[in-house]
Scaffold this motif. Structure first.
Motif, PDB file in Angstrom:
ATOM      1  N   LEU A  44       0.830  -1.199   0.000  1.00  0.00           N
ATOM      2  CA  LEU A  44       0.000   0.000   0.000  1.00  0.00           C
ATOM      3  C   LEU A  44       0.863   1.246   0.000  1.00  0.00           C
ATOM      4  CD1 LEU A  44      -2.711  -0.814   2.711  1.00  0.00           C
ATOM      5  CD2 LEU A  44      -2.834  -1.184   0.245  1.00  0.00           C
ATOM      6  N   ASP A  45       0.292   2.326  -0.519  1.00  0.00           N
ATOM      7  CA  ASP A  45       0.937   3.620  -0.343  1.00  0.00           C
ATOM      8  C   ASP A  45       0.302   4.291   0.873  1.00  0.00           C
ATOM      9  OD1 ASP A  45      -1.506   4.754  -1.180  1.00  0.00           O
ATOM     10  OD2 ASP A  45      -0.777   5.193  -3.187  1.00  0.00           O
ATOM     11  N   PHE A  46       0.835   5.434   1.263  1.00  0.00           N
ATOM     12  CA  PHE A  46       0.384   6.110   2.478  1.00  0.00           C
ATOM     13  C   PHE A  46      -1.097   6.473   2.412  1.00  0.00           C
ATOM     14  CE2 PHE A  46       0.289  10.189   5.022  1.00  0.00           C
ATOM     15  CZ  PHE A  46       0.312   9.560   6.255  1.00  0.00           C
ATOM     16  N   ARG A  47      -1.561   6.965   1.282  1.00  0.00           N
ATOM     17  CA  ARG A  47      -2.966   7.374   1.131  1.00  0.00           C
ATOM     18  C   ARG A  47      -3.913   6.193   1.280  1.00  0.00           C
ATOM     19  NH1 ARG A  47      -6.353   7.272  -3.039  1.00  0.00           N
ATOM     20  NH2 ARG A  47      -4.702   6.646  -4.440  1.00  0.00           N
ATOM     21  N   ASP A  48      -3.627   5.077   0.612  1.00  0.00           N
ATOM     22  CA  ASP A  48      -4.493   3.897   0.693  1.00  0.00           C
ATOM     23  C   ASP A  48      -4.475   3.279   2.097  1.00  0.00           C
ATOM     24  OD1 ASP A  48      -5.216   4.219  -1.940  1.00  0.00           O
ATOM     25  OD2 ASP A  48      -3.771   2.757  -2.699  1.00  0.00           O
ATOM     26  N   MET A  49      -3.321   3.331   2.742  1.00  0.00           N
ATOM     27  CA  MET A  49      -3.235   2.823   4.107  1.00  0.00           C
ATOM     28  C   MET A  49      -4.106   3.668   5.035  1.00  0.00           C
ATOM     29  SD  MET A  49       0.012   2.599   6.717  1.00  0.00           S
ATOM     30  CE  MET A  49       0.041   4.366   6.892  1.00  0.00           C
ATOM     31  N   GLN A  50      -4.047   4.973   4.901  1.00  0.00           N
ATOM     32  CA  GLN A  50      -4.853   5.868   5.729  1.00  0.00           C
ATOM     33  C   GLN A  50      -6.343   5.591   5.537  1.00  0.00           C
ATOM     34  OE1 GLN A  50      -2.587   6.865   7.980  1.00  0.00           O
ATOM     35  NE2 GLN A  50      -3.549   8.863   7.975  1.00  0.00           N
ATOM     36  N   LEU A  61      -2.705  -4.917  10.098  1.00  0.00           N
ATOM     37  CA  LEU A  61      -1.319  -4.949  10.543  1.00  0.00           C
ATOM     38  C   LEU A  61      -0.450  -4.479   9.384  1.00  0.00           C
ATOM     39  CD1 LEU A  61       0.703  -5.635  12.790  1.00  0.00           C
ATOM     40  CD2 LEU A  61       0.877  -7.923  11.782  1.00  0.00           C
ATOM     41  N   VAL A  62       0.319  -3.421   9.636  1.00  0.00           N
ATOM     42  CA  VAL A  62       1.153  -2.830   8.589  1.00  0.00           C
ATOM     43  C   VAL A  62       2.620  -3.051   8.923  1.00  0.00           C
ATOM     44  CG1 VAL A  62       1.749  -0.713   7.341  1.00  0.00           C
ATOM     45  CG2 VAL A  62      -0.603  -1.077   8.126  1.00  0.00           C
ATOM     46  N   ALA A  93      -0.672  -5.588   5.424  1.00  0.00           N
ATOM     47  CA  ALA A  93      -0.177  -4.691   4.380  1.00  0.00           C
ATOM     48  C   ALA A  93       1.276  -4.333   4.649  1.00  0.00           C
ATOM     49  CB  ALA A  93      -1.032  -3.433   4.328  1.00  0.00           C
ATOM     50  N   LYS A  94       1.954  -3.914   3.587  1.00  0.00           N
ATOM     51  CA  LYS A  94       3.330  -3.437   3.675  1.00  0.00           C
ATOM     52  C   LYS A  94       3.356  -2.022   3.113  1.00  0.00           C
ATOM     53  CE  LYS A  94       6.689  -6.431   2.604  1.00  0.00           C
ATOM     54  NZ  LYS A  94       7.275  -7.051   3.748  1.00  0.00           N
ATOM     55  N   VAL A  95       4.124  -1.158   3.755  1.00  0.00           N
ATOM     56  CA  VAL A  95       4.338   0.197   3.259  1.00  0.00           C
ATOM     57  C   VAL A  95       5.845   0.399   3.135  1.00  0.00           C
ATOM     58  CG1 VAL A  95       4.101   2.655   3.754  1.00  0.00           C
ATOM     59  CG2 VAL A  95       2.195   1.108   4.220  1.00  0.00           C
ATOM     60  N   ARG A  99       9.578   4.793  -0.464  1.00  0.00           N
ATOM     61  CA  ARG A  99       8.630   5.400  -1.408  1.00  0.00           C
ATOM     62  C   ARG A  99       7.574   6.259  -0.719  1.00  0.00           C
ATOM     63  NH1 ARG A  99       7.209   0.669  -5.735  1.00  0.00           N
ATOM     64  NH2 ARG A  99       9.174   0.803  -6.872  1.00  0.00           N
ATOM     65  N   ASN A 100       7.379   6.059   0.576  1.00  0.00           N
ATOM     66  CA  ASN A 100       6.340   6.768   1.326  1.00  0.00           C
ATOM     67  C   ASN A 100       6.928   7.442   2.561  1.00  0.00           C
ATOM     68  OD1 ASN A 100       3.667   5.793  -0.024  1.00  0.00           O
ATOM     69  ND2 ASN A 100       4.963   3.976   0.167  1.00  0.00           N
TER      70      ASN A 100
END
Length: 148
Positions: A44-50, A61-62, A93-95, A99-100
């Motif tokens: 995921l990117d930061f926006r999708d994780m939020q 769990l990230v 998920a992984k961030v 990249r973020n």
């Protein structure tokens, strides 16, 4: 169980509403057809994780990681095993912190791998360092309100 769950599709970003009792049936996104609780780890990117943190009815769990991090790469298969173990109860998920960088700053990530567990829209626990699948799953069970 009469309540509905909301789950954000990790493929198209749409929030889906589904009956909580239907998690075993392998629910799919109503827009793109992607599986919503497939027991896999999603990048995921930061926006999708939020968005997932705010809207999802299941704990998330990230794993904050980076491609150059040896312990992060070593833990990846264990993180995937834990995701499969908790399929339908927790989403994984992984961030990529490289990249973020906004995610790194926002969550005050000082070292990686860093696992952060979110439940009901808020951070509930952190775990630092590479861990085996059994420890990751136990960490989640100890800190999240898991569906029956």
């Amino acid at each position: 169980m009469g309540r509905d769950l909301k789950l954000t599709c990790f493929s198209c970003g749409v929030t889906n509403r589904l009956p909580a009792g239907k998690m075993e049936a392998g629910p799919k996104c109503g827009t793109c057809g992607a599986r919503l609780a497939d027991g896999r780890v999603h990048e995921l990117d930061f926006r999708d994780m939020q968005s997932a943190i705010r809207h999802d009815g299941l704990p998330l769990l990230v794993d904050f990681w980076a491609p150059w991090c040896g312990p992060c790469r070593a833990m990846a298969p264990e993180f995937s095993k834990a995701a499969e173990t908790l399929r339908g109860k927790v989403r994984f998920a992984k961030v990529d912190t490289q990249r973020n960088p906004d995610a790194t700053v926002h969550y005050n990530i000082r070292g990686i791998p860093q696992l952060i567990l979110f439940d009901r829209g808020r951070e509930v626990a952190r775990l630092s360092g590479a861990r085996p699948a059994a420890q990751i799953a136990a960490f989640v069970r100890d800190h999240a309100s898991l569906p029956a």
